[in-house]
Design an enzyme around this catalytic site. Structure first.
Site, PDB file in Angstrom:
ATOM      1  N   SER A 199       0.812  -1.212   0.000  1.00 19.85           N
ATOM      2  CA  SER A 199       0.000   0.000   0.000  1.00 19.85           C
ATOM      3  C   SER A 199       0.849   1.268   0.000  1.00 19.85           C
ATOM      4  O   SER A 199       1.685   1.465  -0.881  1.00 19.85           O
ATOM      5  CB  SER A 199      -0.949  -0.051   1.200  1.00 19.85           C
ATOM      6  OG  SER A 199      -1.939   0.955   1.108  1.00 19.85           O
ATOM      7  N   ASP A 366      -9.024  -3.289  -5.657  1.00 21.46           N
ATOM      8  CA  ASP A 366      -8.881  -4.227  -4.541  1.00 21.46           C
ATOM      9  C   ASP A 366      -9.751  -3.841  -3.348  1.00 21.46           C
ATOM     10  O   ASP A 366      -9.556  -4.337  -2.243  1.00 21.46           O
ATOM     11  CB  ASP A 366      -7.409  -4.344  -4.117  1.00 21.46           C
ATOM     12  CG  ASP A 366      -6.830  -3.041  -3.565  1.00 21.46           C
ATOM     13  OD1 ASP A 366      -7.597  -2.135  -3.202  1.00 21.46           O
ATOM     14  OD2 ASP A 366      -5.591  -2.932  -3.466  1.00 21.46           O
ATOM     15  N   HIS A 395      -7.721  -5.444  -0.409  1.00 18.13           N
ATOM     16  CA  HIS A 395      -6.491  -4.667  -0.243  1.00 18.13           C
ATOM     17  C   HIS A 395      -5.595  -5.255   0.848  1.00 18.13           C
ATOM     18  O   HIS A 395      -4.421  -5.548   0.616  1.00 18.13           O
ATOM     19  CB  HIS A 395      -6.874  -3.223   0.098  1.00 18.13           C
ATOM     20  CG  HIS A 395      -5.730  -2.286   0.216  1.00 18.13           C
ATOM     21  ND1 HIS A 395      -4.993  -1.875  -0.867  1.00 18.13           N
ATOM     22  CD2 HIS A 395      -5.183  -1.664   1.299  1.00 18.13           C
ATOM     23  CE1 HIS A 395      -4.048  -1.034  -0.470  1.00 18.13           C
ATOM     24  NE2 HIS A 395      -4.140  -0.895   0.836  1.00 18.13           N
TER      25      HIS A 395
END
Length: 416
Positions: A199, A366, A395
């Site tokens: 991320s 996602d 995610h």
């Protein structure tokens, strides 16, 4: 002759016993993990300069370090949430063009260099983690914390600024990350490092790479492996500046943390990029009854939601980094992205303003990172670039779900 044989056996047996671990380690390039937003511990202490908004918020004043994030038990009491929000806030100082802690609040990131700080953000309860499963899988491969595997936690409230602009916290992290990569290589016979990020850690690490001489990158970095990286912001970032972010804690009112979230430089990093490779300037991302806002209208959007003070930092510290194409990092890349999960692509408010609960229109991604953002670098980073899509995994699940981890581990093995 017998004595000589006995001595030879005594010398060789310990080497034979150690061989499996030595051979195992020899096959591994060291790995450095850079986690995502709000996934590692953050400590704080309150000095005499701190002016609490209530006596309760000042109870720890002068009493040394305590865990600010994540204290799951403390946040279950609604009375503690305003203090948490106050101490997690930051301040943008226009005169120095930088972000700082609230006066009197000092912070530190424990366990830099180790994965311990993000295995469980609340180590007392160990009930909130998505990185632990990933670390355990790496350990099964033979990686060892502090030997062949290293962690780079950071103060996730802060990011970096464009070169030439001040960013005390962000620059300190990049220096620490650079030193950690060099140390990991040195401890492993000079072998180059595989940097794996999740991320928000992806764009941060990319900034480290593009700011280093090419000779440094070629010497110390074997492969850059970003997972679920938002290369061009996320549409839900616009929503969080209106609704607040409760860090995924269902018992915390997100609105109570709205001001704290708005104050953090990370929050404006997430705003969608107007680059043609990402969201462009015509696609409506936020819709009210009276107007539409695209990625090209972010400055006006900030003013209209009552956050006009963020326009200057957005235009001077974010757009220069993400408003156009991102330069290639100069090392081999494996970009792992999530697809097939409904991801907020448009936010629709029922009235002229930003009141009430908006409807959302979902696109691909996602669940957090829009596919357009995840793929923003695909046409730019053509040389030694590999794209891996993982279907129907969220995610956070990209570093927690067994099927996704099988794919991630396979890509790490390819790098080795």
């Amino acid at each position: 002759m017998a004595i000589r044989l006995l001595i030879l056996v005594q010398l060789v047996l310990p080497l034979v016993a150690a061989a499996p671990r030595s051979l195992e380690a020899a096959a591994l390039h060291p790995i450095v993990l850079v986690p995502g937003y709000a996934t590692n511990e953050l400590d704080a202490r309150l000095t005499e300069l701190y002016r609490p908004s209530s006596p309760r918020c000042g109870e720890r004043k002068g009493k040394g370090w305590f865990r600010l994030y994540l204290n799951y038990s403390a946040l279950q009491d609604p009375a503690n949430v305003p203090c948490f929000a106050e101490q997690m806030s930051s301040v943008y100082d226009a005169a120095s063009d930088d972000y700082y802690n609230v006066p009197g609040v000092e912070t530190r990131v424990p366990s830099f260099g180790s994965t311990q700080a993000f295995r469980f953000p609340d180590p007392d309860r160990k009930n909130f983690s998505y990185m632990n499963a990933f670390v355990e899988r790496l350990e099964k491969m033979g990686y060892r914390d502090g030997e062949t595997m290293f962690g780079a936690p950071y103060d996730f409230r802060y990011v970096v600024a464009p070169a030439g602009r001040p960013s005390k916290a962000g620059d300190a992290f990049l220096r620490a990350l650079k030193g950690l990569v060099e140390r990991a290589s040195r401890l492993n016979g000079g072998r180059p490092v595989t940097i794996v990020t999740h991320s928000n850690g992806g764009p941060l690490t990319h900034q480290l790479l593009v700011r280093q001489p090419l000779a440094w990158r070629r010497r110390f970095v074997r492969r850059f492996l970003p997972i679920a990286a938002p290369w061009g912001g996320i549409v839900v970032g616009m929503l969080l500046l209106v609704s607040g972010n409760n860090y995924g804690l269902p018992f915390v009112d997100a609105r109570a943390l709205l001001a704290a979230g708005r104050s953090q430089s990370t929050s404006i990093w997430w705003l969608p990029s107007p680059s043609p490779a990402v969201f462009g300037t015509t696609q409506p991302l936020v819709v009210t009854r009276s107007r539409n806002y695209s990625a090209g209208d972010v400055a006006e959007y900030l003013v209209d939601i009552g956050l006009g003070e963020a326009v200057g930092p957005y235009e001077s510290r974010v757009l220069p980094l993400f408003g156009a194409e991102l330069p290639p990092p100069g090392v081999p890349v494996t970009n792992i992205v999530g697809v097939g999960v409904g991801t907020t692509e448009r936010i629709v408010y029922p009235g002229d303003g930003f009141h009430g609960t908006p409807d959302t229109v979902a696109g691909d991604g996602d669940g957090v990172v829009n596919l357009a953002s995840a793929l923003a670098v695909e046409t730019q980073w053509k040389k030694d670039y590999r794209l891996v899509k993982v279907s129907n995994v969220t995610h956070n699940g990209l570093v927690a779900d067994d099927r996704a981890l099988d794919i991630v581990i396979r890509e790490i093995q390819r790098a080795n």
